[in-house]
Motif scaffolding. Structure first.
Motif, PDB file in Angstrom:
ATOM      1  N   ARG A  62     -22.779 -22.205  -3.123  1.00 32.00           N
ATOM      2  CA  ARG A  62     -21.552 -22.816  -3.059  1.00 32.00           C
ATOM      3  C   ARG A  62     -21.026 -23.072  -4.216  1.00 32.00           C
ATOM      4  NH1 ARG A  62     -20.588 -25.376   2.623  1.00 32.00           N
ATOM      5  NH2 ARG A  62     -22.136 -24.126   3.862  1.00 32.00           N
ATOM      6  N   PHE A  63     -19.699 -22.810  -4.395  1.00 28.15           N
ATOM      7  CA  PHE A  63     -19.198 -23.459  -5.697  1.00 28.15           C
ATOM      8  C   PHE A  63     -19.294 -24.942  -5.887  1.00 28.15           C
ATOM      9  CE2 PHE A  63     -16.531 -19.437  -6.130  1.00 28.15           C
ATOM     10  CZ  PHE A  63     -17.130 -18.950  -7.242  1.00 28.15           C
ATOM     11  N   MET A  64     -19.023 -25.634  -4.717  1.00 28.34           N
ATOM     12  CA  MET A  64     -19.152 -27.106  -4.657  1.00 28.34           C
ATOM     13  C   MET A  64     -20.720 -27.522  -5.345  1.00 28.34           C
ATOM     14  SD  MET A  64     -18.854 -28.021  -0.757  1.00 28.34           S
ATOM     15  CE  MET A  64     -18.936 -29.626  -0.851  1.00 28.34           C
ATOM     16  N   THR A  65     -21.696 -26.971  -4.906  1.00 28.46           N
ATOM     17  CA  THR A  65     -22.989 -27.123  -5.287  1.00 28.46           C
ATOM     18  C   THR A  65     -23.198 -26.781  -6.790  1.00 28.46           C
ATOM     19  OG1 THR A  65     -23.927 -26.613  -3.115  1.00 28.46           O
ATOM     20  CG2 THR A  65     -25.353 -26.625  -5.002  1.00 28.46           C
ATOM     21  N   LEU A  66     -22.599 -25.600  -7.202  1.00 31.64           N
ATOM     22  CA  LEU A  66     -22.741 -25.231  -8.633  1.00 31.64           C
ATOM     23  C   LEU A  66     -21.897 -26.336  -9.569  1.00 31.64           C
ATOM     24  CD1 LEU A  66     -23.508 -23.206 -10.877  1.00 31.64           C
ATOM     25  CD2 LEU A  66     -21.550 -21.962 -10.285  1.00 31.64           C
ATOM     26  N   ASP A  67     -20.865 -26.712  -8.911  1.00 32.30           N
ATOM     27  CA  ASP A  67     -19.875 -27.910  -9.545  1.00 32.30           C
ATOM     28  C   ASP A  67     -20.692 -29.130  -9.728  1.00 32.30           C
ATOM     29  OD1 ASP A  67     -17.358 -29.308 -10.383  1.00 32.30           O
ATOM     30  OD2 ASP A  67     -17.494 -30.275  -8.646  1.00 32.30           O
ATOM     31  N   ALA A  68     -21.285 -29.366  -8.500  1.00 32.42           N
ATOM     32  CA  ALA A  68     -22.131 -30.716  -8.645  1.00 32.42           C
ATOM     33  C   ALA A  68     -23.292 -30.593  -9.794  1.00 32.42           C
ATOM     34  CB  ALA A  68     -22.769 -30.929  -7.272  1.00 32.42           C
ATOM     35  N   LEU A  69     -24.121 -29.357  -9.746  1.00 31.40           N
ATOM     36  CA  LEU A  69     -25.180 -29.101 -10.808  1.00 31.40           C
ATOM     37  C   LEU A  69     -24.678 -29.393 -12.044  1.00 31.40           C
ATOM     38  CD1 LEU A  69     -26.793 -26.188  -9.137  1.00 31.40           C
ATOM     39  CD2 LEU A  69     -27.947 -28.168  -9.384  1.00 31.40           C
ATOM     40  N   CYS A  70     -23.485 -28.746 -12.339  1.00 25.54           N
ATOM     41  CA  CYS A  70     -23.059 -28.589 -13.611  1.00 25.54           C
ATOM     42  C   CYS A  70     -22.337 -30.217 -14.128  1.00 25.54           C
ATOM     43  CB  CYS A  70     -21.526 -27.878 -13.842  1.00 25.54           C
ATOM     44  SG  CYS A  70     -22.345 -26.066 -13.688  1.00 25.54           S
ATOM     45  N   GLU A  71     -21.968 -30.940 -12.974  1.00 17.97           N
ATOM     46  CA  GLU A  71     -21.455 -32.227 -13.501  1.00 17.97           C
ATOM     47  C   GLU A  71     -22.784 -33.255 -13.868  1.00 17.97           C
ATOM     48  OE1 GLU A  71     -19.128 -35.846 -11.392  1.00 17.97           O
ATOM     49  OE2 GLU A  71     -19.109 -33.990 -10.564  1.00 17.97           O
ATOM     50  N   VAL A  72     -23.921 -32.839 -12.938  1.00 16.82           N
ATOM     51  CA  VAL A  72     -24.827 -33.959 -13.047  1.00 16.82           C
ATOM     52  C   VAL A  72     -25.642 -33.542 -14.384  1.00 16.82           C
ATOM     53  CG1 VAL A  72     -27.175 -34.613 -12.113  1.00 16.82           C
ATOM     54  CG2 VAL A  72     -25.179 -34.494 -10.685  1.00 16.82           C
ATOM     55  N   LEU A  73     -25.699 -32.345 -14.627  1.00 13.71           N
ATOM     56  CA  LEU A  73     -26.632 -31.772 -15.565  1.00 13.71           C
ATOM     57  C   LEU A  73     -25.697 -31.712 -17.082  1.00 13.71           C
ATOM     58  CD1 LEU A  73     -28.728 -29.283 -13.766  1.00 13.71           C
ATOM     59  CD2 LEU A  73     -29.657 -31.126 -14.462  1.00 13.71           C
ATOM     60  N   GLU A  74     -24.493 -32.035 -16.911  1.00 13.24           N
ATOM     61  CA  GLU A  74     -23.728 -31.860 -18.085  1.00 13.24           C
ATOM     62  C   GLU A  74     -23.883 -30.477 -18.727  1.00 13.24           C
ATOM     63  OE1 GLU A  74     -24.744 -35.189 -20.359  1.00 13.24           O
ATOM     64  OE2 GLU A  74     -23.739 -36.530 -18.787  1.00 13.24           O
ATOM     65  N   GLN A 118     -22.576 -25.833 -18.422  1.00 14.62           N
ATOM     66  CA  GLN A 118     -21.629 -24.760 -17.799  1.00 14.62           C
ATOM     67  C   GLN A 118     -22.460 -23.939 -16.798  1.00 14.62           C
ATOM     68  OE1 GLN A 118     -18.385 -24.513 -18.503  1.00 14.62           O
ATOM     69  NE2 GLN A 118     -18.640 -26.351 -19.596  1.00 14.62           N
ATOM     70  N   PRO A 119     -21.891 -23.244 -15.967  1.00 18.28           N
ATOM     71  CA  PRO A 119     -22.268 -22.521 -15.054  1.00 18.28           C
ATOM     72  C   PRO A 119     -23.184 -21.521 -15.676  1.00 18.28           C
ATOM     73  CG  PRO A 119     -20.141 -22.770 -14.307  1.00 18.28           C
ATOM     74  CD  PRO A 119     -20.460 -23.414 -15.669  1.00 18.28           C
ATOM     75  N   GLY A 120     -22.870 -20.975 -16.851  1.00 20.34           N
ATOM     76  CA  GLY A 120     -23.596 -19.988 -17.681  1.00 20.34           C
ATOM     77  C   GLY A 120     -24.928 -20.689 -18.147  1.00 20.34           C
ATOM     78  N   ASP A 121     -24.972 -21.714 -18.109  1.00 23.07           N
ATOM     79  CA  ASP A 121     -26.533 -22.479 -18.615  1.00 23.07           C
ATOM     80  C   ASP A 121     -27.198 -22.380 -17.557  1.00 23.07           C
ATOM     81  OD1 ASP A 121     -25.226 -23.357 -21.257  1.00 23.07           O
ATOM     82  OD2 ASP A 121     -24.549 -25.019 -20.338  1.00 23.07           O
ATOM     83  N   LEU A 122     -26.803 -22.404 -16.106  1.00 17.34           N
ATOM     84  CA  LEU A 122     -27.940 -22.276 -15.302  1.00 17.34           C
ATOM     85  C   LEU A 122     -27.913 -20.726 -14.673  1.00 17.34           C
ATOM     86  CD1 LEU A 122     -25.941 -25.280 -13.118  1.00 17.34           C
ATOM     87  CD2 LEU A 122     -28.143 -25.325 -14.597  1.00 17.34           C
ATOM     88  N   LEU A 123     -27.107 -20.025 -14.690  1.00 22.67           N
ATOM     89  CA  LEU A 123     -27.222 -18.538 -14.013  1.00 22.67           C
ATOM     90  C   LEU A 123     -26.998 -17.547 -15.287  1.00 22.67           C
ATOM     91  CD1 LEU A 123     -24.944 -19.055 -10.973  1.00 22.67           C
ATOM     92  CD2 LEU A 123     -27.292 -19.164 -11.274  1.00 22.67           C
ATOM     93  N   ARG A 124     -27.921 -16.433 -15.323  1.00 20.68           N
ATOM     94  CA  ARG A 124     -27.669 -15.278 -16.108  1.00 20.68           C
ATOM     95  C   ARG A 124     -28.051 -13.931 -15.265  1.00 20.68           C
ATOM     96  NH1 ARG A 124     -32.892 -14.381 -18.328  1.00 20.68           N
ATOM     97  NH2 ARG A 124     -34.299 -16.204 -17.727  1.00 20.68           N
ATOM     98  N   TRP A 125     -27.564 -12.981 -15.999  1.00 21.90           N
ATOM     99  CA  TRP A 125     -27.693 -11.538 -15.262  1.00 21.90           C
ATOM    100  C   TRP A 125     -28.607 -10.811 -16.151  1.00 21.90           C
ATOM    101  CZ3 TRP A 125     -26.704  -6.769 -16.921  1.00 21.90           C
ATOM    102  CH2 TRP A 125     -26.787  -5.781 -15.767  1.00 21.90           C
ATOM    103  N   GLU A 126     -29.483 -10.157 -15.832  1.00 14.90           N
ATOM    104  CA  GLU A 126     -30.379  -9.266 -16.380  1.00 14.90           C
ATOM    105  C   GLU A 126     -30.509  -8.105 -15.569  1.00 14.90           C
ATOM    106  OE1 GLU A 126     -33.982 -11.033 -17.938  1.00 14.90           O
ATOM    107  OE2 GLU A 126     -33.030 -12.363 -19.173  1.00 14.90           O
ATOM    108  N   PRO A 127     -30.595  -6.874 -15.989  1.00 11.72           N
ATOM    109  CA  PRO A 127     -30.815  -5.831 -15.231  1.00 11.72           C
ATOM    110  C   PRO A 127     -32.207  -5.788 -14.708  1.00 11.72           C
ATOM    111  CG  PRO A 127     -30.005  -4.966 -17.406  1.00 11.72           C
ATOM    112  CD  PRO A 127     -30.268  -6.665 -17.491  1.00 11.72           C
ATOM    113  N   ASP A 128     -32.405  -5.311 -13.583  1.00 16.00           N
ATOM    114  CA  ASP A 128     -33.782  -4.994 -12.834  1.00 16.00           C
ATOM    115  C   ASP A 128     -34.657  -4.706 -13.669  1.00 16.00           C
ATOM    116  OD1 ASP A 128     -32.875  -5.896 -10.352  1.00 16.00           O
ATOM    117  OD2 ASP A 128     -32.329  -3.960  -9.571  1.00 16.00           O
ATOM    118  N   GLY A 129     -36.055  -5.323 -13.608  1.00 21.63           N
ATOM    119  CA  GLY A 129     -37.039  -5.149 -14.447  1.00 21.63           C
ATOM    120  C   GLY A 129     -37.065  -5.780 -15.866  1.00 21.63           C
ATOM    121  N   GLU A 130     -36.100  -6.425 -16.278  1.00 22.90           N
ATOM    122  CA  GLU A 130     -36.432  -7.159 -17.657  1.00 22.90           C
ATOM    123  C   GLU A 130     -36.356  -8.354 -17.532  1.00 22.90           C
ATOM    124  OE1 GLU A 130     -32.936  -6.261 -20.024  1.00 22.90           O
ATOM    125  OE2 GLU A 130     -32.811  -4.312 -19.646  1.00 22.90           O
ATOM    126  N   GLU A 131     -36.743  -9.087 -16.310  1.00 25.01           N
ATOM    127  CA  GLU A 131     -37.028 -10.614 -16.041  1.00 25.01           C
ATOM    128  C   GLU A 131     -38.189 -11.166 -16.831  1.00 25.01           C
ATOM    129  OE1 GLU A 131     -37.702 -13.176 -12.238  1.00 25.01           O
ATOM    130  OE2 GLU A 131     -36.466 -11.532 -11.859  1.00 25.01           O
TER     131      GLU A 131
END
Length: 71
Positions: free
Chosen positions: A44-56, A58-71
Motif C-alpha cells: 500500500r502507498f500508505m505503508t510505503l509512505d510510512a517506511l520512507c518517513e521512518v527510514l528517512e 525515498q521509495p527508490g531506496d527501498l524498491l528496485r527493478w531488475e530483469p529476471d535472473g539478475e538478482e
C-alpha cells in the motif's frame, strides 16, 4: 520476481531492528518480514509512505527493478 525489496539495507544503514520498524510504521513484524523478504504481492502507498518517513529515504531506496535472473 524482478522487483527487489531493499528494506534490510536501509535498516542496516539506520541501525534499526525489524521489530522497531514494524512498530513505528504500524504493521506486524510478520507482515514486515513478508514485505522485506520479497514475498509480498503488493504494498500500500500508505505503508510505503510510512517506511520512507521512518527510514528517512525515498521509495527508490527501498524498491528496485531488475530483469529476471539478475538478482
Amino acid at each position: 520476481m524482478p522487483v527487489i525489496v531493499d528494506i534490510d539495507v536501509m535498516l542496516a544503514r539506520r541501525k534499526m531492528a525489524v521489530g522497531e520498524l514494524a512498530e513505528r510504521i504500524g504493521i506486524t513484524p510478520t507482515n514486515l518480514a513478508v514485505l522485506k523478504n520479497g514475498r509480498a504481492k503488493a504494498v500500500r502507498f500508505m505503508t510505503l509512505d510510512a517506511l520512507c518517513e521512518v527510514l528517512e529515504c525515498q521509495p527508490g531506496d527501498l524498491l528496485r527493478w531488475e530483469p529476471d535472473g539478475e538478482e
